[in-house]
Design a protein around this motif. Structure first.
Motif, PDB file in Angstrom:
ATOM      1  N   UNK A  10       0.824  -1.212   0.000  1.00 40.59           N
ATOM      2  CA  UNK A  10       0.000   0.000   0.000  1.00 40.59           C
ATOM      3  C   UNK A  10       0.859   1.263   0.000  1.00 40.59           C
ATOM      4  N   UNK A  11       2.068   1.201   0.548  1.00 41.52           N
ATOM      5  CA  UNK A  11       2.958   2.365   0.544  1.00 41.52           C
ATOM      6  C   UNK A  11       3.432   2.718  -0.865  1.00 41.52           C
ATOM      7  N   UNK A  12       3.238   1.817  -1.816  1.00 44.25           N
ATOM      8  CA  UNK A  12       3.675   2.038  -3.193  1.00 44.25           C
ATOM      9  C   UNK A  12       2.562   2.555  -4.098  1.00 44.25           C
ATOM     10  N   UNK A  13       1.434   2.951  -3.524  1.00 42.56           N
ATOM     11  CA  UNK A  13       0.279   3.350  -4.334  1.00 42.56           C
ATOM     12  C   UNK A  13       0.615   4.496  -5.290  1.00 42.56           C
ATOM     13  N   UNK A  14       1.331   5.498  -4.819  1.00 43.50           N
ATOM     14  CA  UNK A  14       1.661   6.628  -5.697  1.00 43.50           C
ATOM     15  C   UNK A  14       2.607   6.211  -6.816  1.00 43.50           C
TER      16      UNK A  14
END
Length: 161
Positions: A10-14
């Motif tokens: 989820x931390x890689x969404x951007x």
């Protein structure tokens, strides 16, 4: 160029949204709103089962360089799971620098580690660069299958039946 590939969280969404937006532009689709793409990526990454990750991200330094979107399908007639490679995309700035190879190598290693017997994929018949890339990797063309799609209107019609 050193390329690091890992399963997206989820931390890689951007980062995922950045690649999705560039992919839409590359394929001459309607531009994606980065904020909307980030929200979708965050939702998708939050919904994923850790046993079946769906997005692999490639990074060159601190920059996202490409991604692969995959799904794991359970046994068919051979009783082996397979990985379906839905999308493989490398950003224009990272093309021809080993990013695609690194992504497919990562996926192949995952398959071997998890007892997944093969990777199936499709590409457009006009995409000569992709066809050459997959041929270099040893991908075989199979004429036994025909690619079909049930789009939203068909889904709505079928669901009402």
């Amino acid at each position: 160029m050193a390329v690091d590939v890992r399963w997206a969280t989820t931390e890689d969404a951007e980062a995922l949204a950045t690649v999705l937006c560039e992919m839409a532009a590359h394929y001459r689709q309607s531009p994606l709103d980065h904020g909307r793409a980030t929200a979708a990526a965050r939702r998708w990454l939050g919904d994923e089962s850790p046993a079946y990750p769906h997005f692999a991200l490639a990074f060159a330094g601190r920059e996202v360089a490409g991604f692969a979107s995959v799904a794991i399908a359970h046994p068919g007639i051979d009783l082996e799971r397979l990985m379906f490679l839905k999308d493989l995309f490398v950003r224009d700035s990272a093309r021809n620098k080993g990013v695609g190879q690194a992504l497919v190598s990562f996926l192949a290693g995952h398959c071997l580690d998890k007892g997944i017997g093969r990777i199936d994929l499709t590409t457009e018949d006009w995409n000569e660069g992709a066809l050459r890339f997959y041929a270099r990797l040893g991908a075989e063309r199979h004429g036994q299958k025909i690619f079909l799609r049930l789009s939203k209107p068909a889904l709505a019609r079928i669901a009402r039946a």
